[in-house]
Scaffold this motif. Structure first.
Motif, mmCIF file in Angstrom:
data_model
loop_
_atom_site.group_PDB
_atom_site.id
_atom_site.type_symbol
_atom_site.label_atom_id
_atom_site.label_comp_id
_atom_site.label_asym_id
_atom_site.label_seq_id
_atom_site.Cartn_x
_atom_site.Cartn_y
_atom_site.Cartn_z
ATOM 1 N N GLN A 79 1.138 8.490 -5.378
ATOM 2 C CA GLN A 79 1.290 9.086 -4.050
ATOM 3 C C GLN A 79 0.050 8.726 -3.234
ATOM 4 O O GLN A 79 -1.011 9.306 -3.410
ATOM 5 N N GLN A 80 0.218 7.745 -2.347
ATOM 6 C CA GLN A 80 -0.944 7.204 -1.640
ATOM 7 C C GLN A 80 -1.391 8.070 -0.463
ATOM 8 O O GLN A 80 -2.576 8.110 -0.143
ATOM 9 N N ASP A 81 -0.482 8.739 0.190
ATOM 10 C CA ASP A 81 -0.866 9.551 1.348
ATOM 11 C C ASP A 81 -0.666 11.033 1.049
ATOM 12 O O ASP A 81 0.177 11.417 0.239
ATOM 13 N N LEU A 82 -1.472 11.865 1.703
ATOM 14 C CA LEU A 82 -1.408 13.316 1.533
ATOM 15 C C LEU A 82 -1.069 13.967 2.880
ATOM 16 O O LEU A 82 -1.352 13.397 3.942
ATOM 17 N N PRO A 83 -0.485 15.151 2.839
ATOM 18 C CA PRO A 83 -0.186 15.845 4.103
ATOM 19 C C PRO A 83 -1.425 16.078 4.961
ATOM 20 O O PRO A 83 -1.320 16.191 6.186
ATOM 21 N N THR A 84 -2.595 16.145 4.325
ATOM 22 C CA THR A 84 -3.833 16.395 5.069
ATOM 23 C C THR A 84 -4.441 15.124 5.665
ATOM 24 O O THR A 84 -5.415 15.205 6.418
ATOM 25 N N ASP A 85 -3.894 13.964 5.308
ATOM 26 C CA ASP A 85 -4.411 12.717 5.861
ATOM 27 C C ASP A 85 -4.070 12.614 7.342
ATOM 28 O O ASP A 85 -3.003 13.071 7.773
ATOM 29 N N ARG A 143 -6.281 -0.338 10.353
ATOM 30 C CA ARG A 143 -5.885 0.433 9.159
ATOM 31 C C ARG A 143 -6.661 0.046 7.899
ATOM 32 O O ARG A 143 -6.254 0.412 6.786
ATOM 33 N N ARG A 144 -7.736 -0.669 8.047
ATOM 34 C CA ARG A 144 -8.493 -1.090 6.867
ATOM 35 C C ARG A 144 -8.900 0.110 6.010
ATOM 36 O O ARG A 144 -8.811 0.056 4.777
ATOM 37 N N GLY A 145 -9.336 1.197 6.647
ATOM 38 C CA GLY A 145 -9.729 2.381 5.890
ATOM 39 C C GLY A 145 -8.597 2.938 5.048
ATOM 40 O O GLY A 145 -8.822 3.430 3.933
ATOM 41 N N VAL A 146 -7.374 2.865 5.543
ATOM 42 C CA VAL A 146 -6.198 3.327 4.788
ATOM 43 C C VAL A 146 -6.000 2.460 3.545
ATOM 44 O O VAL A 146 -5.717 2.966 2.451
ATOM 45 N N GLY A 165 -6.273 3.389 -0.435
ATOM 46 C CA GLY A 165 -5.218 3.084 -1.397
ATOM 47 C C GLY A 165 -5.730 2.268 -2.562
ATOM 48 O O GLY A 165 -5.353 2.502 -3.721
ATOM 49 N N GLU A 166 -6.602 1.310 -2.281
ATOM 50 C CA GLU A 166 -7.222 0.513 -3.341
ATOM 51 C C GLU A 166 -8.017 1.412 -4.282
ATOM 52 O O GLU A 166 -7.931 1.286 -5.516
ATOM 53 N N CYS A 225 -5.272 -4.848 -2.295
ATOM 54 C CA CYS A 225 -5.909 -4.685 -3.599
ATOM 55 C C CYS A 225 -5.886 -6.001 -4.374
ATOM 56 O O CYS A 225 -6.871 -6.369 -5.023
ATOM 57 N N ALA A 226 -4.769 -6.724 -4.298
ATOM 58 C CA ALA A 226 -4.673 -8.002 -5.003
ATOM 59 C C ALA A 226 -5.678 -9.007 -4.449
ATOM 60 O O ALA A 226 -6.260 -9.797 -5.200
ATOM 61 N N LYS A 227 -5.895 -8.973 -3.144
ATOM 62 C CA LYS A 227 -6.849 -9.886 -2.520
ATOM 63 C C LYS A 227 -8.261 -9.639 -3.036
ATOM 64 O O LYS A 227 -9.034 -10.585 -3.244
ATOM 65 N N HIS A 228 -8.611 -8.369 -3.263
ATOM 66 C CA HIS A 228 -9.964 -8.025 -3.683
ATOM 67 C C HIS A 228 -10.141 -8.023 -5.202
ATOM 68 O O HIS A 228 -11.285 -7.962 -5.676
ATOM 69 N N HIS A 229 -9.051 -8.061 -5.943
ATOM 70 C CA HIS A 229 -9.151 -8.034 -7.409
ATOM 71 C C HIS A 229 -8.204 -9.066 -8.032
ATOM 72 O O HIS A 229 -7.377 -8.718 -8.892
ATOM 73 N N PRO A 230 -8.326 -10.337 -7.652
ATOM 74 C CA PRO A 230 -7.421 -11.347 -8.205
ATOM 75 C C PRO A 230 -7.577 -11.522 -9.710
ATOM 76 O O PRO A 230 -6.654 -11.994 -10.376
ATOM 77 N N GLU A 231 -8.721 -11.124 -10.245
ATOM 78 C CA GLU A 231 -8.936 -11.241 -11.689
ATOM 79 C C GLU A 231 -8.114 -10.228 -12.480
ATOM 80 O O GLU A 231 -7.934 -10.386 -13.704
#
Length: 278
Positions: A98-104, A118-121, A125-126, A163-169
């Motif tokens: 569950q990536q988003d919360l009602p308080t977000d 939306r980078r912060g979002v 998520g990452e 996430c895939a872009k930052h952790h291709p390994e």
């Protein structure tokens, strides 16, 4: 042409029936509630795993491949069971986060800003994905956390791609359902499958999709459909889910995009050129 469509419908129905049966009798779902104390953020996870494969892993005879599903904005993480079950039926350990919360705060769009502001979002998520993986390693140590499959719908698809872009390994496969903001990873070692909607209310940002030349070079499969954006979850009609499952099953069972595409027809199932699904 009609015969090809009929065959696709039959395959879709068969695949859908298999996974419905598997989800009822063989797949265990568990709700997990974690707290990331470093961020003071609760993270809910729906875990799905096939019981016999889990037993084999616990006995040391199997390493569970890992799939992480990220929900679309305002859609619950439990509303992707049709995807979770197809992975679990193949022996995956599946974590639907569950990536988003009602308080977000609500998603905001700032045209001209990176990722429309939306980078912060996506960073959040990452962080959720990495945190959940750390917790799962304690609960399911006999899984393969070095060759992840990241899956996501809409905003969740953007999180998966980010996430895939930052952790291709760590990531071997990415599957998105109509992600709109984050450009595709261009990495020939990473298998990518993306379903695109035909929905006038949800437009893909310029530069997100690879060019046909890039897609061909890196083996990226783009599936243009006639689906509505919001139908790519459990909320959608069975016909949509069955067609997604049939293509996804082929993608997971094979390895190369060239074999995903059938012999030339007027309406291929999967193609880098992006012919639409019926």
């Amino acid at each position: 042409m009609k015969r090809a469509i009929a065959v696709l419908v039959c395959i879709s129905a068969l695949v859908g029936g298999v996974y419905v049966a598997a989800s009822k009798w063989a797949i265990r779902h568990e709700t997990l509630s974690f707290l990331d104390t470093a961020r003071q953020r609760p993270v809910a996870v729906d875990l799905a795993v096939r019981r016999d494969y889990e037993m084999k892993a616990n006995a040391g005879y199997w390493r569970l491949p890992v799939a992480v599903i990220s929900n679309g904005n305002t859609v619950k993480n439990t509303e992707y069971s049709f995807l979770a079950n197809v992975f679990a039926a193949r022996g995956y350990l599946v974590a639907s986060i569950q990536q988003d919360l009602p308080t977000d705060p609500p998603l905001m769009t700032k045209v001209g800003s990176p990722y429309v502001g939306r980078r912060g979002v996506y960073e959040k998520g990452e962080a959720n994905i990495l945190f959940v993986l750390g917790e799962l390693k304690k609960l399911q140590p006999n899984a393969d956390y070095d060759h992840l499959t990241l899956v996501g719908h809409s905003n969740g698809g953007d999180i998966a791609m980010f996430c895939a872009k930052h952790h291709p390994e760590l990531v071997s496969k990415v599957i998105t359902l109509d992600n709109l903001r984050v450009p595709f990873v261009l990495n020939a070692k990473m298998k990518i499958l993306s379903f695109r909607s035909r929905d006038p209310n949800f437009r893909t940002d310029p530069g997100v999709l690879p060019t046909p030349e890039q897609a061909k070079a890196d083996g990226i499969d783009i599936v243009n459909t006639r689906f509505q954006h919001t139908d790519m979850s459990d909320r959608g009609p069975d016909s949509v889910k069955e067609k997604i499952l049939a293509t996804l099953d082929e993608f997971l069972g094979d390895g190369s995009s060239s074999e995903l595409a059938p012999a030339p027809t007027d309406n291929p199932i999967v193609s880098n050129a992006g012919a639409p699904l019926p």
